[in-house]
Design a protein around this motif. Structure first.
Motif, short mmCIF file in Angstrom:
data_model
loop_
_atom_site.label_atom_id
_atom_site.label_comp_id
_atom_site.label_asym_id
_atom_site.label_seq_id
_atom_site.Cartn_x
_atom_site.Cartn_y
_atom_site.Cartn_z
N LYS A 14 0.78 -1.18 0.13
CA LYS A 14 0.02 0.07 -0.01
C LYS A 14 0.88 1.23 0.06
N ASP A 15 1.96 1.23 0.82
CA ASP A 15 2.61 2.37 0.98
C ASP A 15 3.43 2.91 -0.63
N LEU A 16 3.85 1.85 -1.17
CA LEU A 16 4.35 2.07 -2.68
C LEU A 16 3.15 2.52 -3.54
N ARG A 17 2.15 1.94 -3.53
CA ARG A 17 0.89 2.30 -4.41
C ARG A 17 0.67 3.77 -4.26
N ILE A 18 0.69 4.08 -2.90
CA ILE A 18 0.51 5.65 -2.72
C ILE A 18 1.55 6.50 -3.15
N LEU A 19 2.70 6.11 -3.19
CA LEU A 19 3.89 6.99 -3.84
C LEU A 19 3.72 7.17 -5.29
N ILE A 20 3.34 5.99 -5.98
CA ILE A 20 3.15 5.98 -7.38
C ILE A 20 2.18 6.71 -7.67
N GLY A 21 0.89 6.52 -6.89
CA GLY A 21 -0.15 7.37 -7.24
C GLY A 21 0.09 8.87 -7.18
N ALA A 22 1.00 9.36 -6.35
CA ALA A 22 1.16 10.62 -6.04
C ALA A 22 1.97 11.39 -7.23
N LEU A 60 12.84 15.11 -11.57
CA LEU A 60 13.31 14.59 -12.47
C LEU A 60 12.55 14.07 -13.65
N PHE A 61 11.52 13.49 -13.31
CA PHE A 61 10.38 12.87 -14.31
C PHE A 61 9.22 13.62 -14.70
N CYS A 62 9.13 14.74 -13.69
CA CYS A 62 7.95 15.76 -14.11
C CYS A 62 8.28 17.12 -14.38
N GLY A 63 9.54 17.45 -13.96
CA GLY A 63 10.03 18.86 -13.94
C GLY A 63 9.79 19.59 -12.92
N VAL A 154 5.06 6.49 -14.00
CA VAL A 154 5.20 7.93 -14.68
C VAL A 154 5.63 7.84 -16.04
N LEU A 155 6.66 7.13 -16.62
CA LEU A 155 6.92 7.09 -18.03
C LEU A 155 6.03 6.49 -18.57
N ALA A 156 4.93 5.68 -18.17
CA ALA A 156 3.79 4.93 -18.99
C ALA A 156 2.91 6.41 -19.17
N GLY A 175 14.91 -6.50 -8.87
CA GLY A 175 13.97 -7.10 -7.93
C GLY A 175 12.56 -7.22 -8.21
N ALA A 176 12.18 -6.16 -9.05
CA ALA A 176 10.62 -6.24 -9.14
C ALA A 176 10.06 -7.38 -9.82
N THR A 177 8.87 -7.82 -9.53
CA THR A 177 8.30 -8.85 -10.18
C THR A 177 7.20 -8.49 -11.46
N VAL A 178 7.10 -9.31 -12.40
CA VAL A 178 5.99 -8.86 -13.30
C VAL A 178 4.78 -8.32 -12.83
N GLU A 179 4.42 -9.16 -11.47
CA GLU A 179 3.11 -8.56 -11.04
C GLU A 179 3.21 -7.16 -10.59
N GLU A 180 4.24 -7.03 -9.86
CA GLU A 180 4.29 -5.36 -9.37
C GLU A 180 4.44 -4.55 -10.55
N LEU A 181 5.18 -4.76 -11.57
CA LEU A 181 5.18 -3.89 -12.85
C LEU A 181 3.74 -3.79 -13.35
N ARG A 182 3.06 -4.80 -13.32
CA ARG A 182 1.61 -4.61 -13.89
C ARG A 182 0.68 -3.91 -12.83
N GLU A 183 1.01 -4.14 -11.72
CA GLU A 183 0.21 -3.21 -10.55
C GLU A 183 0.45 -1.79 -10.72
N ALA A 184 1.79 -1.38 -10.97
CA ALA A 184 2.24 -0.22 -10.88
C ALA A 184 1.52 0.59 -12.30
N LEU A 185 1.30 -0.31 -13.24
CA LEU A 185 0.51 0.25 -14.54
C LEU A 185 -0.89 0.36 -14.09
N VAL A 186 -1.47 -0.50 -13.39
CA VAL A 186 -2.90 -0.48 -12.88
C VAL A 186 -3.07 1.04 -12.38
N THR A 187 -2.16 1.29 -11.20
CA THR A 187 -2.29 2.66 -10.42
C THR A 187 -2.10 3.76 -11.47
N THR A 188 -1.40 3.40 -12.36
CA THR A 188 -1.11 4.59 -13.53
C THR A 188 -2.59 5.00 -14.27
#
Length: 207
Positions: A14-22, A60-63, A154-156, A175-188
Motif C-alpha cells: 500500500k505504501d508503494l501504491r500511494i507513492l506511485i499514485g502521488a 527528474l520525471f515531471c519537471g 510515470v513514464l507510462a 528485484g521487481a516482479t512482473v506482477e508489481e510492474l503490472r500493478e504499477a501500471l494499474v495504478t497509472t
C-alpha cells in the motif's frame, strides 16, 4: 480515482501504491489527487519522508514546476514539524553510487546509453549522471526497486515507450516482479476493464 479500491488490490504494498499514485498525479498536475494521496499516507501514519523522496524524484520525471506545486500540496496537507533537509549520500559516495545504479538499470546497454546522452549533449549526460543518478536516485530513504517502479509508472503515463522499457528492465533487475510492474501500471491507468488492453500493451514492452 477510486482510492479505496486501488489500495485494496494485491500486487503492490500500500505504501508503494500511494507513492506511485502521488507521482502519476503530479505528472498530470492533478492536484486534488495529489492531496488525496497525501492525506491517505498521513492517515495511515506512513513515513512523510517517503513522499518527500517521491516528489524529489518527480523533479527528474515531471519537471521543477510540477514538483514544486506538489511539494506545496504536501506542505499544506501534511505540514512538517521542521523544513526537511539532508537525506542524501555523503558527497564522496554519490558519484560511484550513481555510476553503479546506472549500470544496474541499463546492464549491457550501459555504455550505449551513456554514448547516446553524450551524442545529444555533454551537459545532458552530465546532468543525468550527476544530478539524477548520483544526487537524487541514490538517496537511501527509498530503495532502488521502489524508485524504478515509480519511474515506470510515470513514464507510462507520459507515453515514453523507450524509456519505459529501459526502466522496466531496470526494475526487474533490481528485484521487481512482473506482477508489481503490472500493478504499477494499474495504478497509472486505473483498474477499469476498458483499460486492460492499454495495460497489456505496456506490459508487452517489458523485457
Amino acid at each position: 480515482m477510486q482510492f479505496a479500491g486501488m489500495l485494496a488490490r494485491d500486487g503492490l504494498t500500500k505504501d508503494l501504491r500511494i507513492l506511485i499514485g502521488a507521482a502519476v498525479a503530479t505528472w498530470h498536475a492533478n492536484w486534488p489527487d495529489v492531496t488525496a494521496w497525501v492525506e491517505i499516507a498521513r492517515q495511515r501514519a506512513d513515513q512523510r519522508q517517503d513522499l518527500e523522496e517521491t516528489l524529489l524524484q518527480c523533479i527528474l520525471f515531471c519537471g521543477f514546476p510540477r514538483a514544486i506545486t506538489a511539494f506545496e500540496h504536501l506542505a499544506n496537507g501534511w505540514p512538517a514539524e521542521q523544513p526537511p533537509s539532508g537525506g542524501g549520500l555523503p558527497v564522496e559516495q554519490r558519484t560511484p553510487a550513481g555510476d553503479e545504479l546506472f549500470r544496474s538499470i541499463y546492464g549491457k546497454y550501459d555504455a550505449a546509453v551513456r554514448a547516446m546522452l553524450v551524442g545529444y549533449h555533454q551537459e545532458l549526460h552530465d546532468f543525468v549522471l550527476e544530478a539524477a543518478y548520483s544526487r537524487i536516485l541514490t538517496r537511501p530513504q527509498l530503495t532502488a526497486k521502489k524508485r524504478e517502479l515509480i519511474a515506470v509508472a510515470v513514464l507510462a503515463a507520459q507515453g515514453q515507450k523507450r524509456q519505459f522499457a529501459g526502466h522496466a528492465h531496470g526494475a526487474k533487475h533490481l528485484g521487481a516482479t512482473v506482477e508489481e510492474l503490472r500493478e504499477a501500471l494499474v495504478t497509472t491507468f486505473g483498474a477499469e476493464p476498458e483499460r486492460a488492453e492499454e495495460i497489456a500493451y505496456w506490459m508487452s514492452l517489458v523485457r
